[in-house]
Enzyme design. Structure first.
Site, PDB file in Angstrom:
ATOM      1  N   GLU A 166       0.796  -1.240   0.000  1.00 23.28           N
ATOM      2  CA  GLU A 166       0.000   0.000   0.000  1.00 23.28           C
ATOM      3  C   GLU A 166       0.822   1.280   0.000  1.00 23.28           C
ATOM      4  O   GLU A 166       0.646   2.137   0.865  1.00 23.28           O
ATOM      5  CB  GLU A 166      -0.946  -0.011   1.213  1.00 23.28           C
ATOM      6  CG  GLU A 166      -1.892  -1.184   1.202  1.00 23.28           C
ATOM      7  CD  GLU A 166      -2.851  -1.194   2.401  1.00 23.28           C
ATOM      8  OE1 GLU A 166      -2.808  -0.271   3.224  1.00 23.28           O
ATOM      9  OE2 GLU A 166      -3.647  -2.140   2.495  1.00 23.28           O
ATOM     10  N   ASN A 211       1.938  -5.150  -3.060  1.00 24.04           N
ATOM     11  CA  ASN A 211       0.545  -5.489  -2.739  1.00 24.04           C
ATOM     12  C   ASN A 211      -0.252  -4.224  -2.423  1.00 24.04           C
ATOM     13  O   ASN A 211       0.222  -3.359  -1.688  1.00 24.04           O
ATOM     14  CB  ASN A 211       0.558  -6.416  -1.506  1.00 24.04           C
ATOM     15  CG  ASN A 211      -0.783  -7.019  -1.164  1.00 24.04           C
ATOM     16  OD1 ASN A 211      -1.426  -7.646  -2.012  1.00 24.04           O
ATOM     17  ND2 ASN A 211      -1.218  -6.863   0.079  1.00 24.04           N
ATOM     18  N   HIS A 251     -10.473  -6.229  -1.809  1.00 23.91           N
ATOM     19  CA  HIS A 251     -11.535  -6.032  -0.816  1.00 23.91           C
ATOM     20  C   HIS A 251     -12.666  -5.325  -1.554  1.00 23.91           C
ATOM     21  O   HIS A 251     -12.610  -4.118  -1.793  1.00 23.91           O
ATOM     22  CB  HIS A 251     -11.031  -5.170   0.343  1.00 23.91           C
ATOM     23  CG  HIS A 251      -9.947  -5.815   1.150  1.00 23.91           C
ATOM     24  ND1 HIS A 251     -10.164  -6.939   1.912  1.00 23.91           N
ATOM     25  CD2 HIS A 251      -8.636  -5.515   1.291  1.00 23.91           C
ATOM     26  CE1 HIS A 251      -9.036  -7.293   2.512  1.00 23.91           C
ATOM     27  NE2 HIS A 251      -8.091  -6.446   2.151  1.00 23.91           N
ATOM     28  N   GLU A 280      -6.220 -10.788  -0.909  1.00 26.62           N
ATOM     29  CA  GLU A 280      -7.033 -10.458   0.274  1.00 26.62           C
ATOM     30  C   GLU A 280      -8.517 -10.388  -0.075  1.00 26.62           C
ATOM     31  O   GLU A 280      -9.266  -9.594   0.489  1.00 26.62           O
ATOM     32  CB  GLU A 280      -6.571  -9.115   0.878  1.00 26.62           C
ATOM     33  CG  GLU A 280      -5.084  -9.078   1.182  1.00 26.62           C
ATOM     34  CD  GLU A 280      -4.617  -7.827   1.937  1.00 26.62           C
ATOM     35  OE1 GLU A 280      -5.483  -7.091   2.458  1.00 26.62           O
ATOM     36  OE2 GLU A 280      -3.402  -7.610   1.999  1.00 26.62           O
ATOM     37  N   ASP A 282     -12.281 -10.396  -0.338  1.00 27.80           N
ATOM     38  CA  ASP A 282     -13.534 -10.614   0.377  1.00 27.80           C
ATOM     39  C   ASP A 282     -14.591  -9.769  -0.319  1.00 27.80           C
ATOM     40  O   ASP A 282     -14.286  -8.738  -0.915  1.00 27.80           O
ATOM     41  CB  ASP A 282     -13.457 -10.356   1.892  1.00 27.80           C
ATOM     42  CG  ASP A 282     -12.763  -9.067   2.304  1.00 27.80           C
ATOM     43  OD1 ASP A 282     -12.635  -8.153   1.471  1.00 27.80           O
ATOM     44  OD2 ASP A 282     -12.365  -8.979   3.484  1.00 27.80           O
TER      45      ASP A 282
END
Ligand code: NAG
Ligand code: NAG
Length: 376
Positions: A166, A211, A251, A280, A282
């Site tokens: 990030e 990432n 996400h 990651e 979801d």
């Protein structure tokens, strides 16, 4: 045939690891698989030879919740430590490294024949207070020391490290891969280069990843930030800074309509010679800004469709070499701590019962196995 989907290093890791694990602990592994919640197909068995199926796991739940522990071991072939390998966990005081919790996750992976994905070596937030208080020169030295020490400890037994997490600003544009203000920027302006170069020296065989969130699609609302990451990694490659791949956090929410853009972005990164990991994933029930959620059968089906489409996009792209969710059960999701109503974002419900998303992914994997099977 199926092994074509995996680069040699990854396939080699898998075979070596599994052979060793099964020789030592074959009976245990079989026992764990046999007692998993789904007596039928598991995600990891359905995906055998296609792609690792990963989940971020939390040591507290592995220790305290036996069903969490056995379901994770039965269903997944890769794990990432949710928090246990981050800077504040591994170097809480300067020069004092505490690996107990990160080691415990690594041992769980070994005991259950899972790949281990390291997360993360350098991030601009959630760092220990001592790090924030350093001068710029001291920060640079601390970064080298931390990355070298952690990457060297786990060495090649790690499939990949998120070396930098990030770093790119949410308001970046493609022409300007702006770094966001953080612990590292602007104090150490070349921190991305420093982190990747140090990681490569410490672990020559680790795959090194950048990432980030909102970078998965090269089309739609996230295209500017995705373009900025593309520019960042293109520039790194052009300057000889070692990098092996990009992690798409993903996400997202059920109204995410950008799967074509994800496939296009995977393709252009693959054309640079990079791998892509879904890291990651979801799929929240409610959307920004209020995240209100009413969980219905229709929402469950929309969520399942999205899981299935993203998995298909990954299986269709040889450079996509990990498909991973952030957690795996709705019982424990980081989203529920942030948002008002429960988000039901994962493939298992709060009682570890498989959801539509699970069934759809198994269907996609079985179809892919069929397509890869050599003609009789
Ligand atoms: C997971 O469960 C196994 C089997 O009960 C146990 O031996 C192991 O210690 C558990 N893992 C953790 C990290 O607590
Ligand atoms: C980032 O930091 C720079 C220099 O310290 C400062 O000028 C700028 O206002 C900051 N930007 C944001 C968005 O905080």
């Amino acid at each position: 045939m199926c092994d074509q989907r995996s680069p040699p290093g990854l396939a080699g890791t898998s075979h070596t690891m599994r052979r060793r694990t099964r020789n030592l602990l074959g009976a245990l592994v079989l026992a764990v698989v046999a007692t998993g919640v789904s007596a039928a197909t598991t995600l990891r068995d359905a995906a055998e030879g296609l792609v690792p199926m990963g989940a971020a796991l939390n040591l507290g739940y592995l220790t305290s919740d036996a069903t969490y522990n056995s379901t994770a071991a039965a269903q997944y072939s890769l794990l990432t430590a949710e928090n246990e390998c981050k800077w504040s966990a591994t170097e809480p005081s300067q020069g004092v490294f505490t690996f107990d919790d990160c080691d415990a996750l690594w041992h769980f992976a070994q005991a259950n024949g899972m790949w281990f994905r390291g997360h993360n070596l350098c991030w601009g937030s959630y760092n220990p207070a001592w790090l924030e208080a350093l001068t710029p020169d001291e920060k640079r030295d601390a970064l080298v020391d931390h990355v070298a020490t952690v990457a060297a400890r786990y060495d090649a037994n790690v499939l990949a490290w998120d070396v930098v997490n990030e770093a790119i600003s949410d308001s970046a544009t493609g022409a300007d891969p702006a770094l966001k203000n953080s612990t590292w920027y602007p104090d150490v302006p070349d921190f991305v280069d420093v982190a990747f170069q140090t990681a490569r020296e410490a672990c020559p065989t680790c795959k090194l990843f950048y990432n980030d969130y909102s970078i998965a699609s090269s089309q739609g609302w996230s295209s500017d930030k995705s373009d900025a990451v593309y520019a960042l990694v293109s520039d790194m490659l052009a300057r000889g800074i070692p990098i092996d791949g990009v992690g798409f956090q993903l996400h997202i929410a059920v109204d995410y309509g950008l799967v074509d853009g994800v496939a296009a972005n995977m393709a252009r990164l693959a054309a640079l010679g990079l791998e892509v990991h879904v890291t990651e994933l979801d799929v929240a029930c409610g959307s920004a800004p209020d995240h209100d959620c009413t969980w219905t059968d229709a929402i469950a089906e929309a969520q399942a469709d999205l899981y299935g489409q993203l998995l298909e996009a990954c299986l269709d792209q040889p450079a996509c070499t990990n498909f991973e969710t952030w957690g795996f059960t709705d019982k424990y999701s980081w989203l529920d701590a942030q948002d008002g109503s429960p988000q039901h974002p994962l493939p298992f419900d709060e009682d570890y019962v498989t959801k539509d998303a699970f069934d759809t992914m198994v269907g996609v994997l079985e179809a892919a196995q069929e397509a890869h099977r050599p003609a009789a």
